[in-house]
Design an enzyme around this catalytic site. Structure first.
Site, PDB file in Angstrom:
ATOM      1  N   HIS A 354     -16.639   5.536 -17.327  1.00 32.03           N
ATOM      2  CA  HIS A 354     -17.486   5.311 -16.156  1.00 32.03           C
ATOM      3  C   HIS A 354     -18.853   4.750 -16.486  1.00 32.03           C
ATOM      4  O   HIS A 354     -19.706   4.671 -15.593  1.00 32.03           O
ATOM      5  CB  HIS A 354     -17.691   6.611 -15.371  1.00 32.03           C
ATOM      6  CG  HIS A 354     -16.452   7.177 -14.768  1.00 32.03           C
ATOM      7  ND1 HIS A 354     -16.074   6.934 -13.467  1.00 32.03           N
ATOM      8  CD2 HIS A 354     -15.493   7.959 -15.293  1.00 32.03           C
ATOM      9  CE1 HIS A 354     -14.945   7.562 -13.209  1.00 32.03           C
ATOM     10  NE2 HIS A 354     -14.563   8.195 -14.311  1.00 32.03           N
ATOM     11  N   LYS A 545     -28.892   6.924  -3.950  1.00 32.36           N
ATOM     12  CA  LYS A 545     -28.092   7.070  -5.174  1.00 32.36           C
ATOM     13  C   LYS A 545     -28.978   7.799  -6.173  1.00 32.36           C
ATOM     14  O   LYS A 545     -30.168   7.999  -5.907  1.00 32.36           O
ATOM     15  CB  LYS A 545     -27.684   5.703  -5.720  1.00 32.36           C
ATOM     16  CG  LYS A 545     -28.852   4.704  -5.845  1.00 32.36           C
ATOM     17  CD  LYS A 545     -28.390   3.347  -6.349  1.00 32.36           C
ATOM     18  CE  LYS A 545     -27.780   2.469  -5.283  1.00 32.36           C
ATOM     19  NZ  LYS A 545     -26.643   1.715  -5.718  1.00 32.36           N
ATOM     20  N   ARG A 546     -28.431   8.224  -7.318  1.00 32.65           N
ATOM     21  CA  ARG A 546     -29.284   8.817  -8.340  1.00 32.65           C
ATOM     22  C   ARG A 546     -30.410   7.857  -8.701  1.00 32.65           C
ATOM     23  O   ARG A 546     -30.241   6.632  -8.669  1.00 32.65           O
ATOM     24  CB  ARG A 546     -28.444   9.154  -9.582  1.00 32.65           C
ATOM     25  CG  ARG A 546     -27.504  10.332  -9.389  1.00 32.65           C
ATOM     26  CD  ARG A 546     -28.260  11.588  -9.017  1.00 32.65           C
ATOM     27  NE  ARG A 546     -29.010  12.090 -10.147  1.00 32.65           N
ATOM     28  CZ  ARG A 546     -28.612  13.073 -10.952  1.00 32.65           C
ATOM     29  NH1 ARG A 546     -27.463  13.692 -10.716  1.00 32.65           N
ATOM     30  NH2 ARG A 546     -29.359  13.460 -11.959  1.00 32.65           N
ATOM     31  N   LYS A 551     -30.767   1.225 -11.929  1.00 37.04           N
ATOM     32  CA  LYS A 551     -30.422   1.005 -10.527  1.00 37.04           C
ATOM     33  C   LYS A 551     -31.554   0.313  -9.770  1.00 37.04           C
ATOM     34  O   LYS A 551     -31.370  -0.154  -8.650  1.00 37.04           O
ATOM     35  CB  LYS A 551     -30.069   2.329  -9.853  1.00 37.04           C
ATOM     36  CG  LYS A 551     -28.792   2.987 -10.414  1.00 37.04           C
ATOM     37  CD  LYS A 551     -28.510   4.326  -9.757  1.00 37.04           C
ATOM     38  CE  LYS A 551     -27.388   5.116 -10.411  1.00 37.04           C
ATOM     39  NZ  LYS A 551     -26.033   4.643 -10.052  1.00 37.04           N
ATOM     40  N   THR A 653     -19.987   3.253  -5.735  1.00 34.09           N
ATOM     41  CA  THR A 653     -19.046   3.622  -4.675  1.00 34.09           C
ATOM     42  C   THR A 653     -19.787   3.742  -3.338  1.00 34.09           C
ATOM     43  O   THR A 653     -19.187   3.538  -2.278  1.00 34.09           O
ATOM     44  CB  THR A 653     -18.333   4.950  -4.996  1.00 34.09           C
ATOM     45  OG1 THR A 653     -19.298   5.891  -5.470  1.00 34.09           O
ATOM     46  CG2 THR A 653     -17.264   4.754  -6.049  1.00 34.09           C
ATOM     47  N   LYS A 657     -18.884   2.597   0.759  1.00 37.87           N
ATOM     48  CA  LYS A 657     -19.055   3.389   1.978  1.00 37.87           C
ATOM     49  C   LYS A 657     -19.889   2.619   2.999  1.00 37.87           C
ATOM     50  O   LYS A 657     -19.570   2.604   4.197  1.00 37.87           O
ATOM     51  CB  LYS A 657     -19.734   4.730   1.655  1.00 37.87           C
ATOM     52  CG  LYS A 657     -18.896   5.613   0.735  1.00 37.87           C
ATOM     53  CD  LYS A 657     -19.699   6.771   0.117  1.00 37.87           C
ATOM     54  CE  LYS A 657     -18.943   7.322  -1.096  1.00 37.87           C
ATOM     55  NZ  LYS A 657     -19.787   8.222  -1.927  1.00 37.87           N
TER      56      LYS A 657
HETATM   57  C1  26W Z   1     -23.263  13.151 -20.569  1.00 38.33           C
HETATM   58  C2  26W Z   1     -23.968  13.111 -19.306  1.00 38.33           C
HETATM   59  C3  26W Z   1     -23.308  12.220 -18.323  1.00 38.33           C
HETATM   60  C4  26W Z   1     -22.840  12.743 -17.153  1.00 38.33           C
HETATM   61  C5  26W Z   1     -22.229  11.952 -16.232  1.00 38.33           C
HETATM   62  C6  26W Z   1     -23.156  10.877 -18.580  1.00 38.33           C
HETATM   63  C7  26W Z   1     -22.543  10.081 -17.658  1.00 38.33           C
HETATM   64  C8  26W Z   1     -22.072  10.602 -16.492  1.00 38.33           C
HETATM   65  C9  26W Z   1     -21.359   9.740 -15.496  1.00 38.33           C
HETATM   66  C10 26W Z   1     -20.472   8.761 -16.232  1.00 38.33           C
HETATM   67  C11 26W Z   1     -22.294   9.058 -14.579  1.00 38.33           C
HETATM   68  C12 26W Z   1     -21.587   8.493 -13.392  1.00 38.33           C
HETATM   69  O1  26W Z   1     -21.456   9.148 -12.389  1.00 38.33           O
HETATM   70  N1  26W Z   1     -21.159   7.215 -13.471  1.00 38.33           N
HETATM   71  C13 26W Z   1     -20.783   6.497 -12.285  1.00 38.33           C
HETATM   72  O2  26W Z   1     -19.386   6.608 -12.046  1.00 38.33           O
HETATM   73  C14 26W Z   1     -19.056   6.029 -10.787  1.00 38.33           C
HETATM   74  C15 26W Z   1     -17.592   6.299 -10.528  1.00 38.33           C
HETATM   75  O3  26W Z   1     -16.799   5.547 -11.378  1.00 38.33           O
HETATM   76  C16 26W Z   1     -19.397   4.553 -10.778  1.00 38.33           C
HETATM   77  O4  26W Z   1     -19.139   4.039  -9.500  1.00 38.33           O
HETATM   78  C17 26W Z   1     -20.855   4.335 -11.140  1.00 38.33           C
HETATM   79  O5  26W Z   1     -21.139   2.962 -11.257  1.00 38.33           O
HETATM   80  C18 26W Z   1     -21.197   5.049 -12.418  1.00 38.33           C
HETATM   81  O6  26W Z   1     -22.585   4.981 -12.685  1.00 38.33           O
END
Ligand code: 26W
Length: 812
Positions: A354, A545-546, A551, A653, A657
């Site tokens: 992701h 979004k975060r 971003k 995502t 929406k």
């Molecule tokens: C290790 C800490 C950590 C925690 C969560 C690192 C990374 C994450 C996730 C990968 C962050 C995340 O939510 N990524 C998002 O995933 C979505 C679903 O696929 C995508 O639509 C987003 O672009 C992506 O940033």
């Protein structure tokens, strides 16, 4: 299933089970009573679904994820049981407003953002498609923190979402499982001369399952989300107790239960914390033991068919301990050989990536890993040894390649590279949008792509139209139903049928009316939560979004400052009134993200407080952005801001929406924006900015100082920022932001896209002034959003990776 019987049960739960009457504020008990009444109705379908899967004796997929961002479940359950309208009416006759009960539910905020919400949308689609898929996750006592804004700064408040109980879940102590930590390994030879490994002297923790029903859309299917809670083992505290140390025993119990206490609120930089690795192993081990127990019950120790019947989808690397853990269980607990265990593991495991951001790629310190999980560390080392000898055979003498590809990063400290472990072990590796999958193959995982090109595939993300249209946008849904029928709810491609209506003036008028009413709902929320007045005649321009530098919420703020500057200079002839909304949480340790929140609030205060902006410009920061807020935000948005630096947002995502709800997108060629633009048509999308290739090519010669100097608008915007106009009483606080914009090393290259962004926003202004034209484009966006249903995504996973049959349960 009729409303009267639901309301009868509701009364009984309220007065008898929960023992309440109307003598006090009991809205929460009313909410719980309604949930229990509905849960009763789900339970029979739940059992039928389990039985149908058992009888079909079919393959099953397990979606393993550290995050499931479910939000609220009540509305969704009523929609999926098709009892929402009738129940609302029946409750109203008793003087109870359904909406008020819905508001009582705490969001299940068991996720950070995109990745967690994707898992929730996927569960909805799997149940709707009647696929045998079970979610496995963690039942965090505290979910994503609640965000308060104090003097423009983010404050984190613990989210004790379980305080009032969770009426949806069913605890299942009969399936509690023991999880090992620490200790050491012993190698022994049994009577037959076979070597056996024992992992001993461990500090064990119990995993207690809590099941949550996942109803499909009006189809009788109810799938399961099983969430694990950590609990102390009995002998754990007994032994301490016998030693006479009662308080130590209680402390030890606490330590065990700490594992599932809190969700890590970090979404884009790994922090290497031991407790996080504990969580990851806890989920992996509990889930796999749960699945193997059921297997052994039916097949004994015969695993010959296991790979045909089971699939594990890893939601990012977070559950990747599952790879060595499955190896361990198959070898040490069930006596399989390395090669049999490896065949099963690699044939059952699939990995979804992701993120491309290097700082978000998980790696674990080898010493810590070995201390916590000694047996797993041995297995990881052996996997790596097998893998590297394969690479050495294929590329003789290429030691640099071996070093690059090794699962263990060598250096001052050694680290386990979790993404590499996942890629080596899994038979499928996918990205979440076409561009992202391409970049994985060409850059981040290129060495692996050369070895195993066929492993790699793309699964463009999607979102569930049940929650994100049918439930959250009832007025638009009604209009669509009247126009093309209800088939779109489970086959979103049918929205195409709306296309001709874009040219129908009467339909456009209705579409516009619906949007205006939804904008009013959003304006009410903004007034309540931000104390800012949004006028529904203005463009509602939204970025939620975060908060992250990639971003580029910052680019959005620069545009607002530019508009403010134009207003102050009287350059308003072709300025369309705008209300800009920004919302999102910053990771608690991410200083720059928090400073960006402060900047949004500081600019908002100046802009909104200046009489010159009346009727022209508003800016608001929405505190505590979450799933239930998005349900109101999405339908009320005209313009969706998707402005990440190209090549950085894996998919997005929220962009989907917004599109479904008739918003137009202003965006870069990043993530799924590219596919959104392809579907909607270039003429219905406001494109700007460098491409991913250009970002890479221009980086070396990037000179933001010169760009700013050569652009009068940009110069004035930076002048305003630098002058301290937005931080009169806190001088210097925005210096880090200003420096980042001026830095030729700015990884996000904000200045590079300023001009093209401002120009694109001018095209937005112009387009919005032509109401007919805008409404036409809005309808086309909804009509062409069919690809972005998570039903399509799940059918892609199923066709290419899972290969599950659809199984309909017996109807109740
Ligand atoms: C290790 C800490 C950590 C925690 C969560 C690192 C990374 C994450 C996730 C990968 C962050 C995340 O939510 N990524 C998002 O995933 C979505 C679903 O696929 C995508 O639509 C987003 O672009 C992506 O940033």
């Amino acid at each position: 299933m009729d409303a009267d019987s639901i309301v009868d049960d509701f009364r009984r739960y309220f007065s008898h089970t929960l023992g309440r009457d109307e003598s006090a504020d009991t809205s929460h008990q009313m909410y719980a009573s309604l949930v229990l009444s509905l849960r009763d109705r789900l339970v029979e379908r739940w059992r039928n679904t389990r039985l149908a899967y058992q009888e079909a004796n079919c393959k099953h997929t397990y979606y393993l994820s550290l995050e499931f961002l479910m939000g609220r479940a009540l509305g969704n359950a009523m929609l999926n049981l098709d009892v929402d309208a009738a129940t609302a009416d029946a409750l109203r006759t008793m003087g109870v407003e359904l909406e008020a009960l819905v508001e009582q539910e705490h969001d299940a905020g068991l996720g950070n953002g995109g990745l967690g919400r994707l898992a929730a949308c996927f569960l909805d689609s799997c149940a709707t498609l009647q696929l045998p898929v079970t979610g496995y996750g963690i039942r965090y006592e505290y979910g994503m923190f609640r965000q308060k804004i104090d003097n423009g700064n983010q404050l984190e408040v613990p989210d004790h979402w379980l305080r009032d109980g969770n009426p949806w879940e069913i605890e299942r102590p009969e399936y509690a499982t023991r999880i090992k930590f620490g200790g050491h390994t012993e190698f022994i030879t049994d009577q037959s001369g076979k070597m056996q490994v024992r992992w001993v002297d461990t500090r064990d923790v119990m995993a207690m399952p809590h099941d949550v029903p996942v109803p499909g859309y009006q189809n009788g299917t109810v799938n399961t989300l099983r969430l694990w809670r950590a609990a102390a083992t009995e002998e754990f505290d007994l032994s301490e107790f016998n030693a006479g140390s009662y308080t130590e025993a209680v402390a030890a119990k606490n330590a065990a239960e700490h594992i599932t206490m809190v969700l890590y609120p970090n979404d884009s930089s790994e922090n290497g914390k031991e407790l996080r690795l504990r969580q990851q192993y806890f989920l992996a081990s509990a889930s796999l033991q749960d699945i193997l127990r059921e297997w052994v019950k039916l097949h004994g120790n015969d695993f010959s068919q296991f790979a045909e019947k089971n699939c594990f989808q890893l939601n990012d690397t977070h559950p990747t301990c599952s790879v060595p853990e499955l190896m361990r269980l198959l070898m040490d607990e069930h006596g399989l050989s390395w090669s049999k265990a490896w065949t099963i593991t690699s044939r059952t495991m699939a990995y979804t990536n992701h993120t491309l951001l290097p700082e978000a790629l998980e790696k674990w310190n080898v010493n810590m890993f070995r201390r916590l999980l000694p047996r797993l560390m041995e297995i990881v080392c052996e996997i790596n040894a097998h893998f590297l000898s394969e690479i050495a055979l294929r590329y003789p003498g290429d030691t640099d390649r071996q070093r690059r590809m090794s699962i263990i990063e060598e250096g001052d400290q050694q680290y386990v590279r979790m993404a590499y472990l996942a890629v080596v072990a899994c038979h499928s590796v996918n990205g979440v949008a076409a561009l992202h999958s391409e970049l994985l193959q060409q850059h981040l995982l290129h060495d692996f792509y050369e070895v195993w090109p066929k492993k790699f595939n793309n699964k463009t993300n999607g979102v569930t139209p049940r929650r994100w249209m049918a439930w959250s946008n009832p007025t638009m849904s009604k209009l669509i139903n009247q126009t093309i029928g209800e088939g779109w709810i489970t086959d979103l491609s049918q929205l195409q049928k709306l296309k001709p209506y874009a040219d129908d003036a009467a339909f456009r008028a209705e579409w516009h009316q619906v949007k205006q009413a939804n904008k009013q709902r959003l304006a009410d929320l903004v007034l309540q939560d931000c104390d800012v007045d949004f006028d529904t005649h203005a463009i509602f321009d939204v970025q939620v979004k975060r908060i992250h530098e990639y971003k580029r919420q910052l680019l959005n703020v620069l545009h607002v400052i530019h508009l403010y500057d134009r207003i102050k200079r009287g350059d308003t002839a072709d300025l369309t009134p705008r209300c800009v909304l920004i919302g999102g949480k910053a990771a608690p340790g991410y200083m720059m993200a928090k400073r960006i929140i402060k900047l949004v609030n500081a600019v908002a205060r100046v802009v909104n407080g200046d009489p010159a902006t009346a009727g022209l410009l508003r800016l608001a920061f929405l505190p505590d952005y979450r799933v239930s807020a998005m349900e109101i935000i999405c339908p009320g948005t005209d313009l969706s801001e998707q402005v990440s630096t190209a090549g950085k947002e894996a998919s997005g995502t929220g962009n989907m929406k917004f599109m479904m709800n008739g918003a137009l997108t202003i965006g870069t060629l990043d993530g799924a924006n590219i596919e959104i633009r392809e579907e909607a048509g270039a003429e219905n999308f406001f494109l700007f900015g460098l491409t991913a290739e250009e970002v890479d090519a221009n980086r070396a010669s990037y000179n933001p100082g010169a760009i700013i100097e050569g652009d009068e608008d940009f110069k004035r915007v930076m002048g305003l920022l630098t002058s301290g106009n937005f931080n009169l009483f806190e001088p210097g606080i925005f210096d880090p932001i200003i420096h980042s914009i001026y830095s030729s090393n700015d990884p996000w290259m904000t200045a590079a896209d300023f001009r093209s962004y401002i120009d694109a926003q001018r095209r937005v202004d112009q387009a919005y002034r032509n109401r007919d034209e805008w409404t036409r484009m809005s309808i086309i966006n909804t009509a062409t959003s069919g690809k972005f249903s998570s039903d399509r995504t799940i059918m892609d996973y199923n066709r290419e990776v899972w290969k599950l049959p659809q199984v309909a349960p017996k109807q109740p």
